[in-house]
Every structure is written in C-alpha cells, then in structure tokens.
Design a protein around this motif. Structure first.
Motif, PDB file in Angstrom:
ATOM      1  N   LYS A 141      20.039  -8.045-141.089  1.00 43.34           N
ATOM      2  CA  LYS A 141      20.004  -7.164-140.226  1.00 43.34           C
ATOM      3  C   LYS A 141      21.058  -6.567-139.672  1.00 43.34           C
ATOM      4  O   LYS A 141      22.029  -7.441-139.479  1.00 43.34           O
ATOM      5  CB  LYS A 141      18.964  -7.504-138.864  1.00 43.34           C
ATOM      6  N   PRO A 142      21.558  -5.269-139.788  1.00 45.98           N
ATOM      7  CA  PRO A 142      22.774  -4.861-139.444  1.00 45.98           C
ATOM      8  C   PRO A 142      23.519  -5.145-137.918  1.00 45.98           C
ATOM      9  O   PRO A 142      24.471  -5.504-137.942  1.00 45.98           O
ATOM     10  CB  PRO A 142      22.690  -3.255-139.317  1.00 45.98           C
ATOM     11  N   GLY A 143      22.631  -5.540-137.047  1.00 47.35           N
ATOM     12  CA  GLY A 143      22.898  -5.996-135.749  1.00 47.35           C
ATOM     13  C   GLY A 143      23.133  -7.371-135.536  1.00 47.35           C
ATOM     14  O   GLY A 143      23.531  -7.701-134.708  1.00 47.35           O
ATOM     15  N   ASN A 144      22.884  -8.175-136.627  1.00 48.90           N
ATOM     16  CA  ASN A 144      22.950  -9.745-136.865  1.00 48.90           C
ATOM     17  C   ASN A 144      24.557 -10.071-136.643  1.00 48.90           C
ATOM     18  O   ASN A 144      24.902  -9.862-137.935  1.00 48.90           O
ATOM     19  CB  ASN A 144      22.299 -10.236-137.789  1.00 48.90           C
ATOM     20  N   VAL A 145      25.209 -10.693-135.720  1.00 49.12           N
ATOM     21  CA  VAL A 145      26.489 -10.922-135.647  1.00 49.12           C
ATOM     22  C   VAL A 145      26.968 -12.046-136.762  1.00 49.12           C
ATOM     23  O   VAL A 145      27.709 -11.789-137.354  1.00 49.12           O
ATOM     24  CB  VAL A 145      26.930 -11.284-134.188  1.00 49.12           C
ATOM     25  N   TYR A 146      25.803 -13.152-136.818  1.00 49.98           N
ATOM     26  CA  TYR A 146      25.702 -13.991-137.746  1.00 49.98           C
ATOM     27  C   TYR A 146      26.255 -13.667-139.207  1.00 49.98           C
ATOM     28  O   TYR A 146      26.793 -14.350-139.801  1.00 49.98           O
ATOM     29  CB  TYR A 146      25.255 -15.168-137.523  1.00 49.98           C
ATOM     30  N   LEU A 147      25.119 -12.536-139.658  1.00 53.52           N
ATOM     31  CA  LEU A 147      25.517 -12.048-140.918  1.00 53.52           C
ATOM     32  C   LEU A 147      26.730 -11.716-141.185  1.00 53.52           C
ATOM     33  O   LEU A 147      27.255 -11.734-142.326  1.00 53.52           O
ATOM     34  CB  LEU A 147      24.579 -10.823-141.090  1.00 53.52           C
ATOM     35  N   TRP A 148      27.520 -10.963-140.461  1.00 50.37           N
ATOM     36  CA  TRP A 148      28.889 -10.422-140.638  1.00 50.37           C
ATOM     37  C   TRP A 148      29.729 -11.632-140.719  1.00 50.37           C
ATOM     38  O   TRP A 148      30.727 -11.670-141.193  1.00 50.37           O
ATOM     39  CB  TRP A 148      29.157  -9.260-139.797  1.00 50.37           C
ATOM     40  N   ARG A 149      29.570 -12.464-139.667  1.00 55.17           N
ATOM     41  CA  ARG A 149      30.514 -13.816-139.696  1.00 55.17           C
ATOM     42  C   ARG A 149      30.388 -14.569-140.932  1.00 55.17           C
ATOM     43  O   ARG A 149      31.422 -14.753-141.496  1.00 55.17           O
ATOM     44  CB  ARG A 149      30.208 -14.473-138.477  1.00 55.17           C
ATOM     45  N   ASN A 150      29.133 -14.694-141.368  1.00 52.51           N
ATOM     46  CA  ASN A 150      29.047 -15.312-142.443  1.00 52.51           C
ATOM     47  C   ASN A 150      29.589 -14.798-143.903  1.00 52.51           C
ATOM     48  O   ASN A 150      29.995 -15.353-144.650  1.00 52.51           O
ATOM     49  CB  ASN A 150      27.653 -15.840-142.609  1.00 52.51           C
ATOM     50  N   LEU A 151      29.417 -13.500-143.943  1.00 56.96           N
ATOM     51  CA  LEU A 151      29.704 -12.900-145.159  1.00 56.96           C
ATOM     52  C   LEU A 151      31.201 -12.718-145.147  1.00 56.96           C
ATOM     53  O   LEU A 151      32.088 -12.886-145.997  1.00 56.96           O
ATOM     54  CB  LEU A 151      29.507 -11.399-144.936  1.00 56.96           C
ATOM     55  N   LEU A 152      32.050 -12.845-144.110  1.00 58.65           N
ATOM     56  CA  LEU A 152      33.414 -12.873-143.921  1.00 58.65           C
ATOM     57  C   LEU A 152      33.797 -14.441-144.233  1.00 58.65           C
ATOM     58  O   LEU A 152      35.003 -14.649-145.239  1.00 58.65           O
ATOM     59  CB  LEU A 152      34.071 -12.714-142.458  1.00 58.65           C
ATOM     60  N   ILE A 153      33.225 -15.434-143.939  1.00 62.03           N
ATOM     61  CA  ILE A 153      33.454 -16.782-144.410  1.00 62.03           C
ATOM     62  C   ILE A 153      33.141 -16.902-145.796  1.00 62.03           C
ATOM     63  O   ILE A 153      33.997 -17.602-146.351  1.00 62.03           O
ATOM     64  CB  ILE A 153      32.549 -17.848-143.676  1.00 62.03           C
ATOM     65  N   GLU A 154      32.068 -16.355-146.091  1.00 63.98           N
ATOM     66  CA  GLU A 154      31.866 -16.663-147.681  1.00 63.98           C
ATOM     67  C   GLU A 154      32.971 -15.782-148.484  1.00 63.98           C
ATOM     68  O   GLU A 154      33.494 -16.310-149.376  1.00 63.98           O
ATOM     69  CB  GLU A 154      30.350 -15.746-147.865  1.00 63.98           C
ATOM     70  N   LEU A 155      33.370 -14.589-148.201  1.00 61.92           N
ATOM     71  CA  LEU A 155      34.297 -13.913-148.921  1.00 61.92           C
ATOM     72  C   LEU A 155      35.603 -14.579-148.867  1.00 61.92           C
ATOM     73  O   LEU A 155      36.625 -14.675-149.645  1.00 61.92           O
ATOM     74  CB  LEU A 155      34.660 -12.597-148.466  1.00 61.92           C
ATOM     75  N   GLY A 156      36.031 -15.259-147.576  1.00 65.02           N
ATOM     76  CA  GLY A 156      37.250 -15.943-147.489  1.00 65.02           C
ATOM     77  C   GLY A 156      37.286 -17.378-148.397  1.00 65.02           C
ATOM     78  O   GLY A 156      38.524 -17.795-148.910  1.00 65.02           O
TER      79      GLY A 156
ATOM     80  N   ALA B  71      41.105 -23.212-144.726  1.00 68.09           N
ATOM     81  CA  ALA B  71      40.765 -22.878-143.230  1.00 68.09           C
ATOM     82  C   ALA B  71      39.321 -22.332-143.423  1.00 68.09           C
ATOM     83  O   ALA B  71      38.528 -22.527-142.341  1.00 68.09           O
ATOM     84  CB  ALA B  71      41.748 -21.720-142.582  1.00 68.09           C
ATOM     85  N   PHE B  72      39.084 -21.365-144.321  1.00 65.41           N
ATOM     86  CA  PHE B  72      37.772 -20.628-144.550  1.00 65.41           C
ATOM     87  C   PHE B  72      36.781 -22.032-144.936  1.00 65.41           C
ATOM     88  O   PHE B  72      35.478 -21.963-144.413  1.00 65.41           O
ATOM     89  CB  PHE B  72      37.839 -19.530-145.265  1.00 65.41           C
ATOM     90  N   VAL B  73      37.053 -22.781-145.975  1.00 66.25           N
ATOM     91  CA  VAL B  73      36.088 -23.719-146.254  1.00 66.25           C
ATOM     92  C   VAL B  73      35.726 -24.736-145.086  1.00 66.25           C
ATOM     93  O   VAL B  73      34.758 -24.974-144.659  1.00 66.25           O
ATOM     94  CB  VAL B  73      36.778 -24.666-147.415  1.00 66.25           C
ATOM     95  N   ALA B  74      36.994 -25.004-144.487  1.00 66.64           N
ATOM     96  CA  ALA B  74      36.737 -25.980-142.973  1.00 66.64           C
ATOM     97  C   ALA B  74      35.895 -25.083-141.844  1.00 66.64           C
ATOM     98  O   ALA B  74      34.925 -25.760-141.349  1.00 66.64           O
ATOM     99  CB  ALA B  74      37.824 -26.249-142.171  1.00 66.64           C
ATOM    100  N   TRP B  75      35.988 -23.739-141.985  1.00 69.70           N
ATOM    101  CA  TRP B  75      35.204 -22.963-140.973  1.00 69.70           C
ATOM    102  C   TRP B  75      33.844 -23.164-141.219  1.00 69.70           C
ATOM    103  O   TRP B  75      32.887 -23.156-140.689  1.00 69.70           O
ATOM    104  CB  TRP B  75      35.768 -21.642-140.832  1.00 69.70           C
ATOM    105  N   SER B  76      33.558 -22.649-142.699  1.00 67.89           N
ATOM    106  CA  SER B  76      32.241 -22.854-143.263  1.00 67.89           C
ATOM    107  C   SER B  76      31.564 -24.167-143.315  1.00 67.89           C
ATOM    108  O   SER B  76      30.461 -24.147-142.798  1.00 67.89           O
ATOM    109  CB  SER B  76      32.338 -22.504-144.894  1.00 67.89           C
ATOM    110  N   ILE B  77      32.289 -25.407-143.454  1.00 66.56           N
ATOM    111  CA  ILE B  77      31.556 -26.588-143.309  1.00 66.56           C
ATOM    112  C   ILE B  77      31.208 -27.052-142.020  1.00 66.56           C
ATOM    113  O   ILE B  77      30.392 -27.572-141.678  1.00 66.56           O
ATOM    114  CB  ILE B  77      32.480 -27.761-144.003  1.00 66.56           C
ATOM    115  N   SER B  78      32.014 -26.480-141.108  1.00 68.22           N
ATOM    116  CA  SER B  78      31.844 -26.637-139.962  1.00 68.22           C
ATOM    117  C   SER B  78      30.596 -26.368-139.011  1.00 68.22           C
ATOM    118  O   SER B  78      30.422 -26.462-137.924  1.00 68.22           O
ATOM    119  CB  SER B  78      33.250 -26.601-138.874  1.00 68.22           C
ATOM    120  N   LEU B  79      30.172 -25.073-139.608  1.00 66.44           N
ATOM    121  CA  LEU B  79      29.215 -24.425-139.061  1.00 66.44           C
ATOM    122  C   LEU B  79      27.702 -25.015-138.888  1.00 66.44           C
ATOM    123  O   LEU B  79      27.542 -26.103-139.835  1.00 66.44           O
ATOM    124  CB  LEU B  79      28.486 -23.108-139.858  1.00 66.44           C
ATOM    125  N   PRO B  80      26.932 -25.282-138.214  1.00 69.65           N
ATOM    126  CA  PRO B  80      25.758 -26.035-137.887  1.00 69.65           C
ATOM    127  C   PRO B  80      24.746 -25.463-138.990  1.00 69.65           C
ATOM    128  O   PRO B  80      24.731 -24.485-139.203  1.00 69.65           O
ATOM    129  CB  PRO B  80      25.043 -25.663-136.674  1.00 69.65           C
TER     130      PRO B  80
END
Length: 189
Positions: A130-145, A179-188
């Motif tokens: 959903k375009p309004g889903n903030v987690y979608l955009w955050r996770n996309l940024l992390i995935e690309l990082g 840093a991106f890998v650590a951020w991704s792994i730290s997500l619940p």
C-alpha cells in the motif's frame, strides 16, 4: 517475500553481467532477464483475481527457474538472439533465493523433493503493498541498501574492473553496506 524492485534489480544485474561478455550487446535483451527474475510472483494474479492461492508456490522452486530460463532462451533464439542460459538461470534463480533470504515463509526451493526451505531473515519483508505504508518504503530502502552494493560488485567483477579500483570502492561502500545489513537484521521478525 522480497520486493518487486529487488527482484527486478537481480534480473538487471544478471543482464549486465552477461552483457559485459556478450559479443553484440543488446539493450532489448534486458527485458527477458528482468522478466524471469520477476515472473514467479505472477502467481499473485491468481490470488488477486480468482482468490486462489497455491501451496506450495512451485513458481518459487529451482525447477521452475530452470524451466523459465530454458523457455525464455528458446523464444529469444527463435527471434534471432540467443541468450546465455546460465545468466538467465541466475536471473530466474535469484527470485526464490531472495525470498529465502527474507525468511518470512518457507520457500519450496527444491520442490518436488522437499516441501520448503527457510533461513533466518537477512532481508526485510516487502510488507503490505500500500503506498501509504511507511514500513513498505523503509523496508525497500533497507533492501536496496543491502542488495545494490552486492549487485554492483557482481557487475564490476563481470566487467573485469581493475583490482585497484575495486578495493577503493569496497573500502568506501563496505561500512554503509554493513550498516544496512545490521539495520535489516535488527528489525523484529
């Protein structure tokens, strides 16, 4: 599942690696590589349009990846441009492997021999589309990082980038990637 963007980038990476060694580079050939990297998620059309959800999703198996790579190569060859099956297989096989790295659901990687494989999540899930889903955009940024430095390194290696330039790039990018890998792994999860 990994994002559509992540899957498309994997197909683009396989194309760029193949194109680095191809005798007659062709931009149109990018489409089959991206298609085979994204096509396993076309089974979502059956879910959205018909309410049908297959279990297991055999489109996420290495057998399906092999079939798609060979089929797309035959179509391309009939059109006069043979593509390298190993690179098409890399693009096609990238889809279940990326989904496996998300770790949200078992992936029927070795179907029909095994029901499903799973790993601890290294990549974030795409989340609700959903375009309004903030987690979608955050996770996309992390995935690309996490993915883009790896994909860039693969293309650089395929193109024979001199080791001196490679080391400089790696030293500059490695801390950001970590840093991106650590951020991704730290997500619940």
């Amino acid at each position: 599942m990994s994002s559509l963007v992540g899957h498309a980038c994997a197909g683009l990476t396989a194309y760029l690696c193949w194109n680095a060694r191809a005798r007659a580079p062709s931009r149109w050939a990018m489409a089959p590589f991206v298609f085979v990297a994204v096509c396993p998620d076309l089974d979502y059309l059956a879910v959205w349009l018909l309410g049908y959800g297959a279990s297991p999703r055999v489109t996420h198996s290495l057998l399906f990846a092999l079939i798609m790579a060979v089929a797309v190569n035959r179509v391309a060859k009939a059109g006069g441009v043979p593509l390298a099956v190993p690179w098409l297989l890399a693009a096609s096989g990238s889809h279940p492997l990326l989904d496996l790295l998300v770790g949200a659901h078992p992936v029927p990687l070795f179907w029909p021999l095994q029901a499903g494989a799973s790993l601890p999540g290294v990549l974030p899930s795409a989340g609700a589309l959903k375009p309004g889903n903030v987690y979608l955009w955050r996770n996309l940024l992390i995935e690309l990082g996490v993915l883009l430095p790896v994909f860039t390194a693969l293309v650089a290696l395929a193109r024979g980038t001199p080791m001196r330039r490679w080391r400089t790039w790696a030293v500059c990018v490695a801390p950001v990637w970590v840093a991106f890998v650590a951020w991704s792994i730290s997500l619940p999860r």
